[in-house]
Write an enzyme that holds these catalytic residues in place. Structure first.
Site, PDB file in Angstrom:
ATOM      1  N   GLY A   1       1.584 -38.909  13.281  1.00 29.06           N
ATOM      2  CA  GLY A   1       1.858 -39.850  12.360  1.00 29.06           C
ATOM      3  C   GLY A   1       1.041 -40.033  11.355  1.00 29.06           C
TER       4      GLY A   1
ATOM      5  NE  ARG B   1      -8.888 -29.556  10.591  1.00 32.58           N
ATOM      6  CZ  ARG B   1      -9.568 -28.806  11.728  1.00 32.58           C
ATOM      7  NH1 ARG B   1     -10.649 -28.452  11.451  1.00 32.58           N
ATOM      8  NH2 ARG B   1      -8.735 -28.524  12.515  1.00 32.58           N
TER       9      ARG B   1
ATOM     10  CB  SER C   1      -4.382 -67.556  41.699  1.00 33.06           C
ATOM     11  OG  SER C   1      -3.919 -66.138  41.385  1.00 33.06           O
TER      12      SER C   1
ATOM     13  CG  MET D   1      -1.780 -36.568   4.885  1.00 35.37           C
ATOM     14  SD  MET D   1      -3.098 -36.436   3.752  1.00 35.37           S
ATOM     15  CE  MET D   1      -3.968 -35.159   4.465  1.00 35.37           C
TER      16      MET D   1
ATOM     17  CE1 TYR E   1      -6.311 -62.814  43.493  1.00 34.69           C
ATOM     18  CE2 TYR E   1      -8.387 -63.759  44.578  1.00 34.69           C
ATOM     19  CZ  TYR E   1      -7.226 -63.781  44.131  1.00 34.69           C
ATOM     20  OH  TYR E   1      -6.296 -64.846  44.424  1.00 34.69           O
TER      21      TYR E   1
ATOM     22  CB  CYS F   1      -1.295 -63.478  41.053  1.00 31.28           C
ATOM     23  SG  CYS F   1      -0.979 -65.127  40.216  1.00 31.28           S
TER      24      CYS F   1
ATOM     25  CG  HIS G   1      15.074 -59.938  36.523  1.00 29.37           C
ATOM     26  ND1 HIS G   1      15.993 -59.241  37.119  1.00 29.37           N
ATOM     27  CD2 HIS G   1      14.666 -61.001  37.225  1.00 29.37           C
ATOM     28  CE1 HIS G   1      15.923 -59.637  38.484  1.00 29.37           C
ATOM     29  NE2 HIS G   1      14.988 -60.779  38.480  1.00 29.37           N
TER      30      HIS G   1
ATOM     31  NE  ARG H   1      -6.740 -32.391  20.837  1.00 30.67           N
ATOM     32  CZ  ARG H   1      -5.788 -32.112  20.084  1.00 30.67           C
ATOM     33  NH1 ARG H   1      -5.989 -33.067  19.172  1.00 30.67           N
ATOM     34  NH2 ARG H   1      -4.742 -31.587  20.099  1.00 30.67           N
TER      35      ARG H   1
ATOM     36  CE  LYS I   1      -8.157 -32.507  13.665  1.00 34.46           C
ATOM     37  NZ  LYS I   1      -6.930 -32.671  12.821  1.00 34.46           N
TER      38      LYS I   1
HETATM   39  P1  ADP Z   1      -3.837 -31.372  13.876  1.00 36.07           P
HETATM   40  O1  ADP Z   1      -4.530 -32.538  13.939  1.00 36.07           O
HETATM   41  O2  ADP Z   1      -2.506 -31.429  13.470  1.00 36.07           O
HETATM   42  O3  ADP Z   1      -4.038 -30.084  14.729  1.00 36.07           O
HETATM   43  P2  ADP Z   1      -5.618 -29.785  12.001  1.00 36.07           P
HETATM   44  O4  ADP Z   1      -6.481 -30.316  10.978  1.00 36.07           O
HETATM   45  O5  ADP Z   1      -6.235 -29.296  13.190  1.00 36.07           O
HETATM   46  O6  ADP Z   1      -4.365 -30.800  12.366  1.00 36.07           O
HETATM   47  O7  ADP Z   1      -5.100 -28.366  11.039  1.00 36.07           O
HETATM   48  C1  ADP Z   1      -3.627 -28.249  11.273  1.00 36.07           C
HETATM   49  C2  ADP Z   1      -4.022 -26.447  11.321  1.00 36.07           C
HETATM   50  O8  ADP Z   1      -4.569 -25.909  10.450  1.00 36.07           O
HETATM   51  C3  ADP Z   1      -4.538 -25.950  12.632  1.00 36.07           C
HETATM   52  O9  ADP Z   1      -3.869 -24.972  13.091  1.00 36.07           O
HETATM   53  C4  ADP Z   1      -6.107 -25.462  12.194  1.00 36.07           C
HETATM   54  O10 ADP Z   1      -6.474 -24.728  12.840  1.00 36.07           O
HETATM   55  C5  ADP Z   1      -5.767 -25.198  10.697  1.00 36.07           C
HETATM   56  N1  ADP Z   1      -6.659 -25.403   9.858  1.00 36.07           N
HETATM   57  C6  ADP Z   1      -7.574 -26.304   9.623  1.00 36.07           C
HETATM   58  N2  ADP Z   1      -8.473 -26.409   8.944  1.00 36.07           N
HETATM   59  C7  ADP Z   1      -8.924 -25.088   8.851  1.00 36.07           C
HETATM   60  C8  ADP Z   1      -9.559 -24.239   8.148  1.00 36.07           C
HETATM   61  N3  ADP Z   1     -10.641 -24.773   7.632  1.00 36.07           N
HETATM   62  N4  ADP Z   1      -9.512 -22.838   7.969  1.00 36.07           N
HETATM   63  C9  ADP Z   1      -8.450 -22.281   8.653  1.00 36.07           C
HETATM   64  N5  ADP Z   1      -7.233 -23.045   9.254  1.00 36.07           N
HETATM   65  C10 ADP Z   1      -7.420 -24.348   9.411  1.00 36.07           C
HETATM   66 MG    MG Z   2      -5.662 -29.195  15.222  1.00 38.93          MG
END
Ligand code: ADP
Ligand code: MG
Ligand code: MG
Length: 885
Positions: A105, A96, A769, A107, A856, A836, A458, A340, A26
């Site tokens: 899983g 985030r 092998s 946070m 191989y 193998c 198996h 991403r 991210k």
């Molecule tokens: P995930 O990895 O679960 O997608 P995110 O970090 O992307 O988690 O955030 C979850 C939600 O919060 C997403 O919809 C994201 O767009 C929103 N969000 C995250 N940061 C901001 C921000 N700075 N302003 C507004 N919305 C945010």
């Molecule tokens: Mg997101």
């Protein structure tokens, strides 16, 4: 010493060339978007290395890292002209998590951090929207309590629900500002009751706690399970992103949504996006409201829409791949919040990679790197029609042990499977677990279900090698093979029932689902051509039957790396002679029984040659302990029957079974040891191989070059003994036929002594092998069948992180592979070396084998396309690394 940098603003990230490893996925996306000139809210990334530091310091953020975080908050304040905890225009941020790979899983994100009783009033004032300010505050307290402090949100959700109920409200939006204020007070009181301290009012204290919570979440049980399943090492750590909040819920000129730059299911080049007016991202994810088609954005805010389309195009050109993005519109201003490389189906992955090459955005090598080799599996088998599958709900879920799909009547024994198939009915074989005797049933089944066993049981291994759909380890099913029933949650299924099995998902459905055939054309073919162009490793297949060999040829194998002969002995007419051989008292009797088996073997091998790609077959001589061909000592019926047919006393059969009993068959009387004791077995097999090869050569009009492989060698003299037995038989036969073929005798390297003695063994062996299944068992000292009992504890405690039977253990087993390869090659420079074992069809292992320099890998036919692509990726990456040096 200059202190290392652990915090980077989104503006600094790109120039620092840090990549995902340090910034997390991210964080890197945010830094790269900034560099590409995309409008994103200001912020910074705390690196994955800071996470490691946090753990090393005993779960503490070291002062110098914290000071840097604070300095970066000040930078954001300056940039946005806001103040963190300020009474004028307060800065609110999101916190985030972001590992190298996106990881469920971990946070969840905390939004609106920085609010307290003072800043909330300021926020109400600058936005002119008091209700919005208190709703944000309420949500923040809830998220902080739940996500940062880990307390379930149920009670706090209930407080809101009760409030709505007592006022007769249906929607959250009906709750008034005054009521929200009351709720905030209640939430804080609740917090104090649980944690015996006040809700933190200092925004910096809030931030410190939230960042620590992200770091801690790297080690929570959910994350650990996911990591283990997906081969993500514990050392990696997670990064944390802190970013200015923007609000999609500030009215009708605001909103939020997600977008893909191309269609993730089909790969079509057309933006695929959704828009939800007047909402925050949270609302979409929680499924509270259903987003609208992106046309809605165009209708409401044409200028924003134009900018949206333009930015997405720019991002694709910048990242050279299909992007998956999150965006928010705040009062008519467009922000991107995440990007991403988008997840996609196998079909879409191929189409996008091919299109990007045609568009000149990437070259062929890069295209090879864009497709996950494992995904190709999904394309090789017929699958359920997705629309029809949606109409059914699964009744059972197990492990997706072997891909594909199959529908049929349930049967519970191998014999019935065969009888039903012969009668023209489609069947699904259902067993508590399978053993070698079930193979005939598996061959005749559309799909296989087992109640017990894991991904290397198996059933799973055999099904994968046959390309049969299999769902293993259905622990919720009680399968009774005698009563011929399968009970799932109180409901009993019998032979009258039809089920549909999805080997890609591990789901089992009631009734039949329509199928669509596999499609190996177009983009798939193109990608395979590129893979073949850029790989160095050759790819062979493990094939035990002519059908396997035909599949191998279809999928592009360049020969057979392992043909196991014992599987050929289990058919009814043959096992009898095998048993008679085992029950013999004298060498003469044994030879006579073997002589009766020989024609079958000649026929089998001949067909292998005729159906094999490039007519290159490596045949392994008998490997398993002999008791596998006899029933268990308690199986009275079977024993009586054998005695009767072979005209010996049942006592004799019993005696022999007892005699053959071994405390530990895996390390017992098997492999080359059988030859040392009873050379006539290998003599017969070698004769059969050469007879088949001579016949095939004649019929094909050109000579085939047999490879004869001796299993389980640990010592040169042992190998030499067996080799002589083979050579005598082969030479004698060729003389008789007056036709000389080139042939090779080599060995499996599967016991550690064999690997260490490789320099000596290579004096006589023409090829090696690596049988990584046995080599792993014997190197690690645990059996593949029992490892499932204790490995989970090891995963838990991060002692071992992966199943070494699926992905080669590079430091241990891999080290032996390297040693044996180097010592073998030192003795015999043209020694042919391959793998193998199961790991020959695993992406990460193939990368390792390419690096070591093997010739191989050989894997089950249905993994051949995967292996071709994985080998190309390995070579491309290794060449790039060399280029860099
Ligand atoms: P995930 O990895 O679960 O997608 P995110 O970090 O992307 O988690 O955030 C979850 C939600 O919060 C997403 O919809 C994201 O767009 C929103 N969000 C995250 N940061 C901001 C921000 N700075 N302003 C507004 N919305 C945010
Ligand atoms: Mg997101
Ligand atoms: Mg072996």
């Amino acid at each position: 010493m200059a202190e290392k940098k652990y915090v980077y603003s989104f503006k600094e990230g790109h120039a620092a060339h840090l990549g995902k490893d340090i910034l997390g996925g991210k964080g890197m996306g945010l830094c790269e978007m900034t560099a590409a000139g995309v409008n994103i809210p200001a912020g910074f990334t705390i690196t994955t290395e800071a996470c490691t530091l946090y753990y090393d310091a005993g779960k503490m953020i070291p002062d110098y890292v914290w000071n840097d975080i604070v300095a970066h908050v000040h930078e954001v304040e300056k940039e946005d002209n806001k103040e963190f905890g300020g009474t004028g225009n307060p800065l609110l941020v999101s916190v985030r998590s972001g590992a190298r790979q996106s990881m469920p899983g971990m946070m969840d994100t905390i939004l609106n951090l920085g609010l307290n009783d003072i800043t909330v009033a300021a926020l109400a004032k600058v936005t002119g929207n008091e209700r919005f300010a208190y709703d944000s505050y309420r949500r923040f307290i809830l998220m902080f309590t739940n996500i940062a402090k880990g307390h379930p949100r149920t009670e706090m959700d209930k407080m809101l629900d009760d409030l709505k109920k007592s006022n007769g409200y249906k929607l959250d939006t009906q709750v008034t500002t005054e009521q929200l204020k009351g709720l905030v007070a209640k939430y804080k009181e609740f917090y104090k009751n649980i944690f015996h301290e006040d809700f933190p009012t200092d925004p910096y204290a809030q931030l410190k706690e939230a960042v620590s919570a992200v770091f801690r979440s790297w080690d929570n049980p959910r994350a650990n399970v996911y990591r283990q399943m997906n081969g993500i090492p514990y050392e990696w750590g997670t990064a944390v992103n802190v970013q200015t909040m923007v609000f999609g819920n500030m009215g009708e000129d605001s909103g939020t949504g997600v977008a893909f730059s191309r269609n993730p299911s089909t790969g079509e080049k057309q933006i695929y996006a959704e828009f939800l007016p007047n909402a925050q991202g949270e609302d979409v994810v929680a499924g509270v409201r259903t987003p609208l088609h992106i046309d809605e954005l165009q209708k409401r805010m044409p200028d924003v829409y134009r900018q949206f389309i333009e930015t997405i195009k720019r991002m694709e050109n910048y990242f050279h791949d299909m992007q998956d993005m999150e965006y928010t519109v705040e009062k008519g201003r467009l922000y991107f919040l995440q990007t991403r490389n988008g997840k996609r189906t196998a079909r879409a992955a191929l189409k996008i990679a091919c299109d990007l090459v045609d568009e000149g955005l990437i070259d062929e090598r890069e295209a090879c790197l864009r497709v996950e080799p494992k995904q190709l599996n999904d394309l090789l088998h017929p699958t359920f029609d997705p629309i029809d599958e949606k109409k059914h709900t699964p009744v059972l879920k197990g492990l997706p042990a072997s891909p594909g799909a199959g529908t049929g009547h349930l049967v519970f024994t191998a014999e019935e499977a065969k009888a039903e198939k012969d009668a023209g009915r489609k069947i699904v074989l259902c067993r508590a677990e399978t053993s070698p005797e079930d193979i005939i049933g598996m061959v005749n089944a559309e799909a296989i279900i087992t109640a017990r066993g894991g991904m290397t049981s198996h059933a799973a291994v055999v099904a994968r090698s046959m390309g049969k759909c299999c769902v293993a380890g259905c622990t919720e099913a009680i399968i009774d093979e005698t009563k011929k029933t399968m009970i799932i949650g109180g409901k009993t299924y019998t032979e009258d029932d039809i089920v549909s099995v999805d080997g890609n998902t591990g789901e089992v459905f009631e009734g039949s689902i329509n199928m669509v055939p596999a499609d190996l054309g177009g983009d798939f073919g193109r990608m395979m051509e590129w893979a073949d162009k850029y790989r160095r490793l050759k790819i062979r297949a493990n094939c035990n039957t002519p059908t396997d060999a035909e599949n191998a040829a279809k999928f592009g194998a360049e020969g057979i790396g392992l043909c196991r002969t014992e599987r050929m002995f289990f058919a009814e007419d043959r096992i009898l002679n095998m048993r008679s051989m085992i029950l013999s008292d004298t060498t003469e009797q044994r030879e006579a029984a073997l002589e009766r088996l020989r024609p079958y073997q000649v026929d089998d091998f001949y067909h292998m040659y005729m159906s094999c790609p490039d007519y290159l077959v490596c045949i392994r001589l008998l490997d398993p302990p002999l008791h596998e061909f006899l029933p268990d000592i308690h199986e009275d019926d079977k024993i009586e029957k054998i005695a009767e047919t072979l005209k010996v006393s049942s006592q004799k059969v019993r005696d022999r079974i007892n005699q053959l009993h071994q405390a530990n068959p895996m390390m017992g009387f098997r492999g080359v040891r059988l030859c040392v004791a009873y050379p006539e077995i290998y003599r017969m097999q070698a004769t059969a191989i050469i007879q088949a090869a001579l016949k095939a050569s004649k019929d094909l009009g050109h000579d085939v070059e047999p490879e004869i492989m001796i299993p389980l060698t640990g010592e040169l003299k042992e190998f030499k003994y067996a080799k002589n037995v083979v050579i005598e038989a082969v030479e004698g036969e060729m003389k008789k036929e007056n036709h000389v073929l080139k042939y090779h005798v080599g060995t499996m390297i599967e016991i550690p002594r064999g690997a260490l003695q490789a320099g000596n063994i290579a004096k006589e062996a023409e090829f090696f092998s690596f049988g990584t299944n046995d080599l792993t068992q014997l190197t690690m000292g645990f059996s593949r069948d029992d490892a499932g009992q204790f490995l989970p504890y090891y995963y838990d405690k991060k002692i071992y992180e992966f199943d070494p039977f699926q992905t080669v253990d590079q430091e241990g087993v891999g080290e032996l592979v390297k040693i044996a390869f180097q010592r073998g090659r030192a003795t015999r420079p043209n020694l042919l070396v391959g793998v193998c074992g199961e790991t020959g069809g695993d992406t990460a292992s193939i990368e390792f084998y390419d690096k070591v320099g093997l010739d191989y890998v050989s894997c089950s036919p249905f993994r051949v396309p995967l292996a071709r692509l994985a080998a190309a990726q390995a070579n491309i990456i290794h060449e790039r690394e060399k280029g860099k040096k």
